[in-house]
Design an enzyme around this catalytic site. Structure first.
Site, PDB file in Angstrom:
ATOM      1  N   ASP A 103       0.725  -0.843  -0.091  1.00 22.80           N
ATOM      2  CA  ASP A 103       0.095   0.233  -0.040  1.00 22.80           C
ATOM      3  C   ASP A 103       0.872   1.607  -0.092  1.00 22.80           C
ATOM      4  O   ASP A 103       1.380   1.692   1.042  1.00 22.80           O
ATOM      5  CB  ASP A 103      -1.038  -0.088   0.930  1.00 22.80           C
ATOM      6  N   GLU A 119       2.091   2.681  12.882  1.00 21.86           N
ATOM      7  CA  GLU A 119       1.394   2.762  12.102  1.00 21.86           C
ATOM      8  C   GLU A 119      -0.189   2.014  12.482  1.00 21.86           C
ATOM      9  O   GLU A 119       0.338   0.162  13.368  1.00 21.86           O
ATOM     10  CB  GLU A 119       1.692   1.911  10.457  1.00 21.86           C
ATOM     11  N   GLU A 145      -9.548  -2.527  15.760  1.00 18.75           N
ATOM     12  CA  GLU A 145      -8.552  -3.143  16.216  1.00 18.75           C
ATOM     13  C   GLU A 145      -8.165  -2.419  17.314  1.00 18.75           C
ATOM     14  O   GLU A 145      -6.820  -2.686  18.490  1.00 18.75           O
ATOM     15  CB  GLU A 145      -7.360  -2.707  15.420  1.00 18.75           C
ATOM     16  N   HIS A 174      -5.047  -0.145   1.565  1.00 18.66           N
ATOM     17  CA  HIS A 174      -5.732  -1.200   1.839  1.00 18.66           C
ATOM     18  C   HIS A 174      -7.020  -0.740   3.097  1.00 18.66           C
ATOM     19  O   HIS A 174      -7.485  -1.584   3.310  1.00 18.66           O
ATOM     20  CB  HIS A 174      -4.517  -2.081   2.475  1.00 18.66           C
TER      21      HIS A 174
HETATM   22  C1  LIG Z   1      -0.679  -2.662  11.433  1.00 18.49           C
HETATM   23  S1  LIG Z   1       0.896  -3.729  11.640  1.00 18.49           S
HETATM   24  C2  LIG Z   1       2.278  -1.908  11.591  1.00 18.49           C
HETATM   25  C3  LIG Z   1       2.757  -3.339  10.523  1.00 18.49           C
HETATM   26  C4  LIG Z   1       4.360  -2.487  11.101  1.00 18.49           C
HETATM   27  N1  LIG Z   1       5.137  -0.975  11.637  1.00 18.49           N
HETATM   28  C5  LIG Z   1       3.987  -1.255   8.737  1.00 18.49           C
HETATM   29  O1  LIG Z   1       4.247  -0.090   9.389  1.00 18.49           O
HETATM   30  O2  LIG Z   1       3.720  -2.038   8.299  1.00 18.49           O
HETATM   31  C6  LIG Z   1       0.458  -3.444  13.498  1.00 18.49           C
HETATM   32  C7  LIG Z   1       1.369  -4.146  14.024  1.00 18.49           C
HETATM   33  O3  LIG Z   1       0.990  -4.251  15.648  1.00 18.49           O
HETATM   34  C8  LIG Z   1       1.300  -5.716  16.086  1.00 18.49           C
HETATM   35  N2  LIG Z   1       0.749  -5.319  17.866  1.00 18.49           N
HETATM   36  C9  LIG Z   1      -0.664  -4.026  17.738  1.00 18.49           C
HETATM   37  N3  LIG Z   1      -0.336  -4.118  19.168  1.00 18.49           N
HETATM   38  C10 LIG Z   1       0.546  -4.635  19.612  1.00 18.49           C
HETATM   39  C11 LIG Z   1       0.565  -4.445  21.243  1.00 18.49           C
HETATM   40  N4  LIG Z   1       0.458  -3.627  21.773  1.00 18.49           N
HETATM   41  N5  LIG Z   1       2.065  -5.338  21.426  1.00 18.49           N
HETATM   42  C12 LIG Z   1       3.233  -5.056  20.106  1.00 18.49           C
HETATM   43  N6  LIG Z   1       2.857  -5.218  19.347  1.00 18.49           N
HETATM   44  C13 LIG Z   1       0.990  -4.528  18.754  1.00 18.49           C
HETATM   45  C14 LIG Z   1       1.064  -5.829  15.452  1.00 18.49           C
HETATM   46  O4  LIG Z   1       1.305  -7.289  15.688  1.00 18.49           O
HETATM   47  C15 LIG Z   1       1.469  -5.587  14.106  1.00 18.49           C
HETATM   48  O5  LIG Z   1       2.461  -6.455  13.250  1.00 18.49           O
END
Ligand SMILES: C[S@@+](CC[C@H](N)C(=O)[O-])C[C@H]1O[C@@H](n2cnc3c(N)ncnc32)[C@H](O)[C@@H]1O
Length: 341
Positions: free
Chosen positions: A39, A132, A141, A281
């Protein structure tokens, strides 16, 4: 326990399962990261906001909340950060570690596997938080809660969060054909009545692409988030809206989308996930309702939206939408409830 009872139990469990049960698993496969990385509206906005703001990053300690593949960590290292810490609780973390090593960032980037709320960081404070966190309907989420937790615990006074502003919008669309295909379809499936699924489908916002020519009204901002200051409680919101028809048409659904701003630094960056902007996306979130509204140019729909995390699962959203319309050709009002899961 009999075999039948076991099956009933299993079914009930499946019915009760929702996004919380699958959340970190869903980020453990590379497929979802591929979708996010590809994206370009999203990923290039983050790259511009980080790399083009070198002055902001040079020599700083940066925390990436939910680092996934480590992409934002690497942008921050390229922008001159002294130390970057990436935290993620999914099984992507060990893979991200390989990516960091393969790209020679081991000295600058430290990755930690675990929940942001539970891990121990190698520093007491950070200068910049990048993340992000946006889901469908922006707040689905519930990951912004995690960013606010990290902000309150780790950000130095005067520190920076990127992105730092987010706004949620509502508009209304004509969508007879797709409503037939996605909602009314269930009335007659190969001659069978499956309308009980229609009831469920009507209550779930549909994530899909809205073409700009389907938009019938102007849009209205229903939430503005200043990520530097907002509290978790303020993310449960109630907002009044007013939508004015731009032409005579029928309205079959309300549509919600969001805009994101990186306003800090010399070179502010923003992007929109709206129907008039380039595809992302996140697409748009479409909320159908029974019947339709017959509206004429200039007429106004008023309404209120209430949005909060779902009681049983804080990552889901409970959305209430009340609207009122008193036009020349018809009057209509309704109290709608949706569950985003
Ligand atoms: C939307 S993705 C973004 C991934 C990456 N930063 C990117 O921009 O491509 C969000 C990520 O946050 C992680 N995540 C969400 N809540 C979390 C938490 N409370 N502690 C650790 N990781 C978390 C998820 O596992 C996921 O890999």
């Amino acid at each position: 326990m009999t075999e039948t009872n076991k099956n009933v139990d299993a079914l009930e469990k499946i019915n009760q399962m929702s996004s919380a049960d699958y959340y970190f698993d869903s980020y453990s496969h590379f497929g979802i990261h591929e979708e996010m990385l590809k994206d370009e509206v999203r990923t290039l906005a983050y790259r511009r906001a980080i790399i083009n703001n070198r002055k902001l990053f040079e020599g700083k300690v940066v925390l990436d909340v939910g680092c996934g593949t480590g992409i934002l960590c690497m942008f921050a290292a390229q922008a001159g950060a002294k130390m970057v810490i990436g935290v993620d609780n999914s099984e992507m973390l060990p893979i991200a570690q390989k990516i960091i090593t393969a790209n020679n960032f081991d000295k600058t980037i430290t990755l930690i596997k675990g929940k942001m709320e539970e891990v121990v960081l190698p520093v007491d404070k950070v200068d910049i938080i990048i993340s992000e966190w946006m889901g469908y309907f922006m707040l689905y989420e519930g990951m912004l809660d995690t960013v606010l937790y990290a902000r309150d615990k780790y950000l130095v006074p005067g520190g920076v969060i990127l992105p730092d502003k987010a706004s949620l919008y509502i508009t209304a669309i004509e969508d007879q054909d797709y409503k037939e295909e996605k909602i009314n379809y269930w009335n007659n499936v190969y001659g069978f009545d499956m309308s009980c699924i229609r009831e469920i489908a009507l209550k779930e916002p549909l994530v899909d692409v809205v073409q700009p020519n389907m938009i019938v009204t102007n849009d209205c901002c229903i939430l503005t988030v200043d990520i530097m200051t907002i509290t978790k409680d303020e993310l449960k919101f109630r907002s009044d809206f007013k939508l004015k028809a731009l032409r005579d048409d029928l309205i079959h659904a309300f549509v919600v989308y969001f805009d994101i701003e990186f306003s800090k630094g010399d070179k502010p960056v923003c992007f929109s996930t709206g129907p008039k902007a380039k595809y992302t996306h996140w697409k748009q979130s479409i909320m159908y309702f029974e019947d339709h509204i017959k509206i004429q140019q200039g007429e106004i729909i008023t309404g209120t939206m209430d949005c909060a995390p779902f009681d049983k699962n804080q990552r889901d959203l409970k959305i209430k939408l009340d609207f009122n319309f008193a036009g020349e050709l018809m009057k209509s009002s309704s109290s709608l409830e949706y569950h985003m899961r």
